[in-house]
Design a protein around this motif. Sequence first.
Motif, PDB file in Angstrom:
ATOM      1  N   HIS A  74      18.426  13.329  13.062  1.00  0.00           N
ATOM      2  CA  HIS A  74      18.879  12.482  11.953  1.00  0.00           C
ATOM      3  C   HIS A  74      17.626  11.833  11.365  1.00  0.00           C
ATOM      4  N   GLU A 110      29.957   7.253   4.868  1.00  0.00           N
ATOM      5  CA  GLU A 110      30.062   5.813   5.092  1.00  0.00           C
ATOM      6  C   GLU A 110      29.931   5.087   3.756  1.00  0.00           C
ATOM      7  N   PRO A 164      12.874  -4.682   3.577  1.00  0.00           N
ATOM      8  CA  PRO A 164      12.153  -3.623   4.302  1.00  0.00           C
ATOM      9  C   PRO A 164      12.879  -2.279   4.246  1.00  0.00           C
ATOM     10  N   ALA A 167      29.125   5.606  10.595  1.00  0.00           N
ATOM     11  CA  ALA A 167      27.745   5.569  10.090  1.00  0.00           C
ATOM     12  C   ALA A 167      27.240   7.002   9.867  1.00  0.00           C
ATOM     13  N   CYS A 168      25.990   7.258  10.258  1.00  0.00           N
ATOM     14  CA  CYS A 168      25.420   8.588   9.955  1.00  0.00           C
ATOM     15  C   CYS A 168      25.908   9.673  10.912  1.00  0.00           C
ATOM     16  N   LYS A 195       8.937  10.286  15.806  1.00  0.00           N
ATOM     17  CA  LYS A 195       9.027   9.359  16.960  1.00  0.00           C
ATOM     18  C   LYS A 195      10.042   9.901  17.968  1.00  0.00           C
ATOM     19  N   THR A 213      13.670   3.109   2.407  1.00  0.00           N
ATOM     20  CA  THR A 213      14.387   4.142   3.167  1.00  0.00           C
ATOM     21  C   THR A 213      15.758   4.411   2.563  1.00  0.00           C
ATOM     22  N   ASN A 271      17.041   8.851   2.800  1.00  0.00           N
ATOM     23  CA  ASN A 271      18.139   8.856   3.781  1.00  0.00           C
ATOM     24  C   ASN A 271      19.446   9.207   3.080  1.00  0.00           C
ATOM     25  N   PRO A 327      16.480   9.005   8.969  1.00  0.00           N
ATOM     26  CA  PRO A 327      16.501   7.865   8.045  1.00  0.00           C
ATOM     27  C   PRO A 327      15.203   7.831   7.244  1.00  0.00           C
ATOM     28  N   GLY A 368      16.103  -3.713  11.354  1.00  0.00           N
ATOM     29  CA  GLY A 368      15.349  -2.461  11.274  1.00  0.00           C
ATOM     30  C   GLY A 368      14.683  -2.025  12.558  1.00  0.00           C
ATOM     31  N   LYS A 369      13.906  -2.926  13.159  1.00  0.00           N
ATOM     32  CA  LYS A 369      13.151  -2.533  14.375  1.00  0.00           C
ATOM     33  C   LYS A 369      14.119  -2.238  15.530  1.00  0.00           C
ATOM     34  N   ASP A 423       0.867  -1.168   0.000  1.00  0.00           N
ATOM     35  CA  ASP A 423       0.000   0.000   0.000  1.00  0.00           C
ATOM     36  C   ASP A 423       0.916   1.235   0.000  1.00  0.00           C
ATOM     37  N   GLY A 459       3.243   5.956   6.624  1.00  0.00           N
ATOM     38  CA  GLY A 459       3.907   5.138   7.652  1.00  0.00           C
ATOM     39  C   GLY A 459       5.360   5.538   7.849  1.00  0.00           C
ATOM     40  N   LYS A 517       1.847   3.049   3.181  1.00  0.00           N
ATOM     41  CA  LYS A 517       2.845   2.538   4.129  1.00  0.00           C
ATOM     42  C   LYS A 517       4.112   3.410   4.032  1.00  0.00           C
ATOM     43  N   SER A 522      24.407   4.445  13.477  1.00  0.00           N
ATOM     44  CA  SER A 522      24.262   3.073  13.953  1.00  0.00           C
ATOM     45  C   SER A 522      25.604   2.506  14.382  1.00  0.00           C
ATOM     46  N   SER A 539      17.132  -1.200  15.203  1.00  0.00           N
ATOM     47  CA  SER A 539      17.851   0.059  14.935  1.00  0.00           C
ATOM     48  C   SER A 539      17.019   1.263  15.386  1.00  0.00           C
TER      49      SER A 539
HETATM   50  P1  HMG Z   1       8.817  -2.433   7.829  1.00  0.00           P
HETATM   51  O1  HMG Z   1       8.901  -3.584   8.737  1.00  0.00           O
HETATM   52  O2  HMG Z   1       8.650  -2.755   6.402  1.00  0.00           O
HETATM   53  O3  HMG Z   1       7.665  -1.435   8.164  1.00  0.00           O
HETATM   54  O4  HMG Z   1      10.161  -1.600   8.026  1.00  0.00           O
HETATM   55  P2  HMG Z   1       6.531  -1.487   9.308  1.00  0.00           P
HETATM   56  O5  HMG Z   1       5.661  -2.644   9.065  1.00  0.00           O
HETATM   57  O6  HMG Z   1       7.149  -1.319  10.675  1.00  0.00           O
HETATM   58  O7  HMG Z   1       5.750  -0.163   8.890  1.00  0.00           O
HETATM   59  C1  HMG Z   1       6.354   1.070   9.023  1.00  0.00           C
HETATM   60  C2  HMG Z   1       5.294   2.038   9.540  1.00  0.00           C
HETATM   61  O8  HMG Z   1       4.293   2.166   8.525  1.00  0.00           O
HETATM   62  C3  HMG Z   1       4.575   1.534  10.779  1.00  0.00           C
HETATM   63  O9  HMG Z   1       4.330   2.668  11.592  1.00  0.00           O
HETATM   64  C4  HMG Z   1       3.256   0.992  10.249  1.00  0.00           C
HETATM   65  O10 HMG Z   1       2.201   1.019  11.175  1.00  0.00           O
HETATM   66  C5  HMG Z   1       3.009   1.947   9.105  1.00  0.00           C
HETATM   67  P3  HMG Z   1       4.855   2.705  13.112  1.00  0.00           P
HETATM   68  O11 HMG Z   1       4.235   1.559  13.813  1.00  0.00           O
HETATM   69  O12 HMG Z   1       6.372   2.551  13.039  1.00  0.00           O
HETATM   70  O13 HMG Z   1       4.450   4.040  13.589  1.00  0.00           O
HETATM   71  N1  HMG Z   1       2.136   1.411   8.043  1.00  0.00           N
HETATM   72  C6  HMG Z   1       1.181   2.128   7.423  1.00  0.00           C
HETATM   73  N2  HMG Z   1       0.779   3.398   7.567  1.00  0.00           N
HETATM   74  C7  HMG Z   1      -0.230   3.841   6.753  1.00  0.00           C
HETATM   75  N3  HMG Z   1      -0.834   3.059   5.820  1.00  0.00           N
HETATM   76  C8  HMG Z   1      -0.456   1.771   5.659  1.00  0.00           C
HETATM   77  C9  HMG Z   1       0.605   1.262   6.462  1.00  0.00           C
HETATM   78  N4  HMG Z   1       1.228   0.070   6.544  1.00  0.00           N
HETATM   79  C10 HMG Z   1       2.161   0.170   7.524  1.00  0.00           C
HETATM   80  N5  HMG Z   1      -1.065   1.024   4.738  1.00  0.00           N
HETATM   81  C11 HMG Z   1      11.824  -0.105   8.814  1.00  0.00           C
HETATM   82  C12 HMG Z   1      10.327  -0.303   8.524  1.00  0.00           C
HETATM   83  C13 HMG Z   1      12.078   1.330   9.196  1.00  0.00           C
HETATM   84  C14 HMG Z   1      12.235  -1.006   9.981  1.00  0.00           C
HETATM   85  C15 HMG Z   1      12.619  -0.484   7.544  1.00  0.00           C
HETATM   86  O14 HMG Z   1      12.292   0.401   6.503  1.00  0.00           O
HETATM   87  C16 HMG Z   1      14.128  -0.489   7.741  1.00  0.00           C
HETATM   88  O15 HMG Z   1      14.710  -1.472   8.187  1.00  0.00           O
HETATM   89  N6  HMG Z   1      14.832   0.651   7.382  1.00  0.00           N
HETATM   90  C17 HMG Z   1      16.272   0.761   7.508  1.00  0.00           C
HETATM   91  C18 HMG Z   1      16.717   0.970   8.950  1.00  0.00           C
HETATM   92  C19 HMG Z   1      16.346   2.318   9.498  1.00  0.00           C
HETATM   93  O16 HMG Z   1      16.054   3.267   8.774  1.00  0.00           O
HETATM   94  N7  HMG Z   1      16.410   2.479  10.845  1.00  0.00           N
HETATM   95  C20 HMG Z   1      16.119   3.717  11.481  1.00  0.00           C
HETATM   96  C21 HMG Z   1      16.891   3.919  12.800  1.00  0.00           C
HETATM   97  S1  HMG Z   1      18.642   3.545  12.622  1.00  0.00           S
HETATM   98  C22 HMG Z   1      19.303   4.946  11.815  1.00  0.00           C
HETATM   99  O17 HMG Z   1      18.670   5.936  11.694  1.00  0.00           O
HETATM  100  C23 HMG Z   1      20.693   4.806  11.257  1.00  0.00           C
HETATM  101  C24 HMG Z   1      20.773   4.664   9.753  1.00  0.00           C
HETATM  102  O18 HMG Z   1      20.517   5.914   9.143  1.00  0.00           O
HETATM  103  C25 HMG Z   1      22.133   4.106   9.326  1.00  0.00           C
HETATM  104  C26 HMG Z   1      23.396   4.820   9.801  1.00  0.00           C
HETATM  105  O19 HMG Z   1      23.532   5.265  10.920  1.00  0.00           O
HETATM  106  O20 HMG Z   1      24.326   4.842   8.982  1.00  0.00           O
HETATM  107  C27 HMG Z   1      19.732   3.691   9.223  1.00  0.00           C
END
Ligand code: HMG
Length: 407
Positions: free
Chosen positions: A233, A79, A148, A110-111, A242, A152, A276, A235, A198-199, A29, A36, A32, A309, A201
């Motif tokens: 930051h 990075e 997933p 990292a970031c 949040k 991003t 990101n 992502p 992901g979760k 969808d 989301g 998301k 990270s 992180s």
């Molecule tokens: P996911 O499992 O595909 O997504 O991965 P989800 O199922 O958790 O859904 C995401 C959100 O969308 C949720 O909201 C859902 O409810 C919502 P939340 O519960 O989180 O508030 N959702 C919807 N909303 C509206 N309509 C819909 C719908 N369906 C679902 N139909 C995840 C999400 C971020 C985990 C994944 O994308 C990922 O792994 N990303 C990469 C890691 C990342 O970005 N981490 C962030 C923190 S770490 C960081 O920032 C460091 C980084 O930049 C690296 C560095 O430092 O170098 C990553």
Amino acid sequence: MFVGIDDISFYASDFYLSLATLAQHNGKDPNKYLQGLGQHQMGVLPCDEDIVTMAANAAYPLVANKGTDKIRTLLFATESGVDQSKAAGLYVHRLLNLHQNMRIIELKQACYSATAALQMACALVEKNPQHEVLVIASDVARYGLNTPGEATQGCGAVAMRITAQPRLLSMDAACGCYSEEIMDFWRPNYMDTALVDGKFSAQAYLKALKYSWNDYQQTGGRPFASLARFCYHLPFGKMGEKAHRKLALINKFSLTEEEISDTLLSSLLYNRYIGNSYAASLYICLLSLLENDESDLSGKPVGLFSYGSGCVGEFFSMEVQPGYQAFSRKQQHFDMLEKRTEIDYQRYTELFNLQWSTCGKEMILPKQTKGRYRLGAIRNHQRIYEPVSEIKTTSKVNMNTQTDNCY
Ligand code: HMG
């Protein structure tokens, strides 16, 4: 004496993929991604752009306007390095024709690394206020098709000129740090996509925010209620929301969704369209705030949270200088985003799967970017960068065939 950011500019890759297109191909969808995650598009690199060309494009307006004689240090945070030994900043040094009496290094965590670069830059300028430091952060976020993390992804670069008596933002002395060795996100040397839990992180990000904030308070940081705006930051946009909710709760403020989105709205704008950009992300968020907030932020303090990270977090604050609006590049940044080319899913996967020459065989890259600098070729394991204005021939070579017989 005040030190801080005197000038700042960012660059987004020429290509982008709409996240609605990605959702359609991944059977998701679109909401998301749009709601989301809070993301609308992600930057995609044309074959002749990389962290070096993005960095040079981001920094060009800063050196074109004020000259380069005072710049004595270039700190390049990334990075997505293109070489294990040579600092990417050296390519930028040549492309921008910078002074030879200067030091250049690359920083990685990292970031987070751009924040370390900014703090080091401020300390260098405090030591010698006649000197300036060019801080550049440039990165490409790559996860993997149909993972997933895919939605991003993104890329971008930001360049900042750090000086005494800065025109835009002065750095506060207080800052709070938090480090812990964890495996939330990493990329082994032999991989070109990141591995991520992901979760976990996202939880690690929020934990680092809490402990960085506590440390910031203990080092004399400003109270939560006195900070006029917050930059995180990013992502993805929702992560910033949040984070802000969490920080408010730590400080015993219960904010409504509307209050959170009103506070962060102007700062989330640019990242929503580029995705990101890892080390550059926080500073593109800051730039978005300065250029798009409707209030006059003169004299107001801004709280910033940097997260990388692995992990390192830092909370610090800066004060917006009176008259900062006069130095805005909002129109140029909007024009740049507007002139990017939307690509379809097939082109995105072709670029994603592009096979780079790893055997020394020449790979000539066709001109795709509309930017000022490009990667023209890889020859004898060397990356050949050139200003677009100096291109003599337009290659018609199919880049996908260039690595044939490498092995
Ligand atoms: P996911 O499992 O595909 O997504 O991965 P989800 O199922 O958790 O859904 C995401 C959100 O969308 C949720 O909201 C859902 O409810 C919502 P939340 O519960 O989180 O508030 N959702 C919807 N909303 C509206 N309509 C819909 C719908 N369906 C679902 N139909 C995840 C999400 C971020 C985990 C994944 O994308 C990922 O792994 N990303 C990469 C890691 C990342 O970005 N981490 C962030 C923190 S770490 C960081 O920032 C460091 C980084 O930049 C690296 C560095 O430092 O170098 C990553």
